[in-house]
Design a protein around this motif. Sequence first.
Motif, PDB file in Angstrom:
ATOM      1  N   MET A 297       0.734   0.495  19.010  1.00 24.22           N
ATOM      2  CA  MET A 297      -0.271   0.581  18.055  1.00 24.22           C
ATOM      3  C   MET A 297       0.313   0.675  16.658  1.00 24.22           C
ATOM      4  O   MET A 297       0.846   1.675  16.245  1.00 24.22           O
ATOM      5  CB  MET A 297      -0.896   1.860  18.384  1.00 24.22           C
ATOM      6  CG  MET A 297      -2.171   2.004  18.372  1.00 24.22           C
ATOM      7  SD  MET A 297      -2.873   3.326  18.840  1.00 24.22           S
ATOM      8  CE  MET A 297      -3.972   3.600  18.126  1.00 24.22           C
ATOM      9  N   ASN A 298       0.074  -0.270  16.084  1.00 24.40           N
ATOM     10  CA  ASN A 298       0.549  -0.406  14.727  1.00 24.40           C
ATOM     11  C   ASN A 298      -0.618  -0.396  13.792  1.00 24.40           C
ATOM     12  O   ASN A 298      -1.547  -1.154  13.966  1.00 24.40           O
ATOM     13  CB  ASN A 298       1.274  -1.741  14.586  1.00 24.40           C
ATOM     14  CG  ASN A 298       2.737  -1.545  14.464  1.00 24.40           C
ATOM     15  OD1 ASN A 298       3.152  -0.448  14.206  1.00 24.40           O
ATOM     16  ND2 ASN A 298       3.462  -2.591  14.626  1.00 24.40           N
ATOM     17  N   ILE A 299      -0.467   0.367  12.844  1.00 28.30           N
ATOM     18  CA  ILE A 299      -1.547   0.507  11.885  1.00 28.30           C
ATOM     19  C   ILE A 299      -1.108  -0.240  10.653  1.00 28.30           C
ATOM     20  O   ILE A 299       0.066  -0.290  10.318  1.00 28.30           O
ATOM     21  CB  ILE A 299      -1.778   1.979  11.570  1.00 28.30           C
ATOM     22  CG1 ILE A 299      -2.119   2.664  12.864  1.00 28.30           C
ATOM     23  CG2 ILE A 299      -2.847   2.164  10.559  1.00 28.30           C
ATOM     24  CD1 ILE A 299      -2.547   4.006  12.785  1.00 28.30           C
ATOM     25  N   PRO A 300      -2.111  -0.794  10.037  1.00 27.85           N
ATOM     26  CA  PRO A 300      -1.727  -1.624   8.924  1.00 27.85           C
ATOM     27  C   PRO A 300      -1.006  -0.826   7.850  1.00 27.85           C
ATOM     28  O   PRO A 300      -0.616  -0.149   7.780  1.00 27.85           O
ATOM     29  CB  PRO A 300      -3.008  -2.122   8.352  1.00 27.85           C
ATOM     30  CG  PRO A 300      -4.078  -1.587   9.123  1.00 27.85           C
ATOM     31  CD  PRO A 300      -3.498  -0.744  10.158  1.00 27.85           C
ATOM     32  N   LEU A 301      -0.648  -0.431   7.169  1.00 27.22           N
ATOM     33  CA  LEU A 301       0.097   0.282   6.141  1.00 27.22           C
ATOM     34  C   LEU A 301       1.402   0.843   6.699  1.00 27.22           C
ATOM     35  O   LEU A 301       2.026   1.655   6.076  1.00 27.22           O
ATOM     36  CB  LEU A 301      -0.725   1.422   5.539  1.00 27.22           C
ATOM     37  CG  LEU A 301      -1.921   1.013   4.709  1.00 27.22           C
ATOM     38  CD1 LEU A 301      -2.650   2.261   4.278  1.00 27.22           C
ATOM     39  CD2 LEU A 301      -1.546   0.185   3.541  1.00 27.22           C
ATOM     40  N   ASN A 302       1.708   0.490   7.760  1.00 29.54           N
ATOM     41  CA  ASN A 302       2.950   0.861   8.392  1.00 29.54           C
ATOM     42  C   ASN A 302       3.016   2.380   8.626  1.00 29.54           C
ATOM     43  O   ASN A 302       4.002   3.033   8.363  1.00 29.54           O
ATOM     44  CB  ASN A 302       4.094   0.369   7.525  1.00 29.54           C
ATOM     45  CG  ASN A 302       5.280  -0.035   8.352  1.00 29.54           C
ATOM     46  OD1 ASN A 302       5.190  -0.066   9.575  1.00 29.54           O
ATOM     47  ND2 ASN A 302       6.354  -0.333   7.685  1.00 29.54           N
ATOM     48  N   ILE A 303       1.976   2.951   9.129  1.00 28.47           N
ATOM     49  CA  ILE A 303       1.912   4.373   9.406  1.00 28.47           C
ATOM     50  C   ILE A 303       2.037   4.525  10.907  1.00 28.47           C
ATOM     51  O   ILE A 303       1.232   3.992  11.653  1.00 28.47           O
ATOM     52  CB  ILE A 303       0.582   4.976   8.930  1.00 28.47           C
ATOM     53  CG1 ILE A 303       0.471   4.841   7.438  1.00 28.47           C
ATOM     54  CG2 ILE A 303       0.478   6.419   9.354  1.00 28.47           C
ATOM     55  CD1 ILE A 303      -0.778   5.362   6.855  1.00 28.47           C
ATOM     56  N   ASP A 304       3.001   5.306  11.273  1.00 30.57           N
ATOM     57  CA  ASP A 304       3.216   5.572  12.681  1.00 30.57           C
ATOM     58  C   ASP A 304       2.810   7.018  12.929  1.00 30.57           C
ATOM     59  O   ASP A 304       3.417   7.963  12.404  1.00 30.57           O
ATOM     60  CB  ASP A 304       4.693   5.324  13.015  1.00 30.57           C
ATOM     61  CG  ASP A 304       4.951   5.407  14.485  1.00 30.57           C
ATOM     62  OD1 ASP A 304       3.995   5.454  15.250  1.00 30.57           O
ATOM     63  OD2 ASP A 304       6.146   5.485  14.826  1.00 30.57           O
TER      64      ASP A 304
END
Length: 169
Positions: free
Chosen positions: A1-8
């Motif tokens: 799951m990758n969130i757009p803004l590169n938030i893990d």
Amino acid sequence: MNIPLNIDWQQILLHLFNFVLLAGGLYLLLYRPVKDFMKKREDHYAQMAQEAEKDRQEARQMVQDYKEKLADIDQEIAGRKQAAQKELDQLREQELAQTKKQADTILAQAHAATQQEHDAMLAKASKELTGLVVTAAERIALKSQGDPYEQFLDLVEREAPDGQQQEEN
């Protein structure tokens, strides 16, 4: 799951967990001992302040006690001084009375001696006066009886033993 803004989210939770562990460890290792140390230090200085205040109160009490003792001693000294002065006055009065008594005795003796001397002089003067009167009476009587030269010699012979006896007395 990758969130757009590169938030893990896993990384955020892992950082959050690390932060909590670090904060807990620092709390246990640093904050609590420093807090306890500061509390002990604060208590120690508060106790020192209480002891200093207690010592000041004791010092004030000692000063007050010494002042009271000094006042008592001053009163005692004044009392002893007054007693000594009273005793000195009594001794002076006794000495004065004794001196006055001695002076009265000496005066009485002198008066008695003077009176005796006066009486002796009066008796002597009376004797001399009587002798002069007798002599004058004899001279008057002799003038009427004859030769004055012989009367004079008789008179001198009679007076010579009397005159010597008077000088011996």
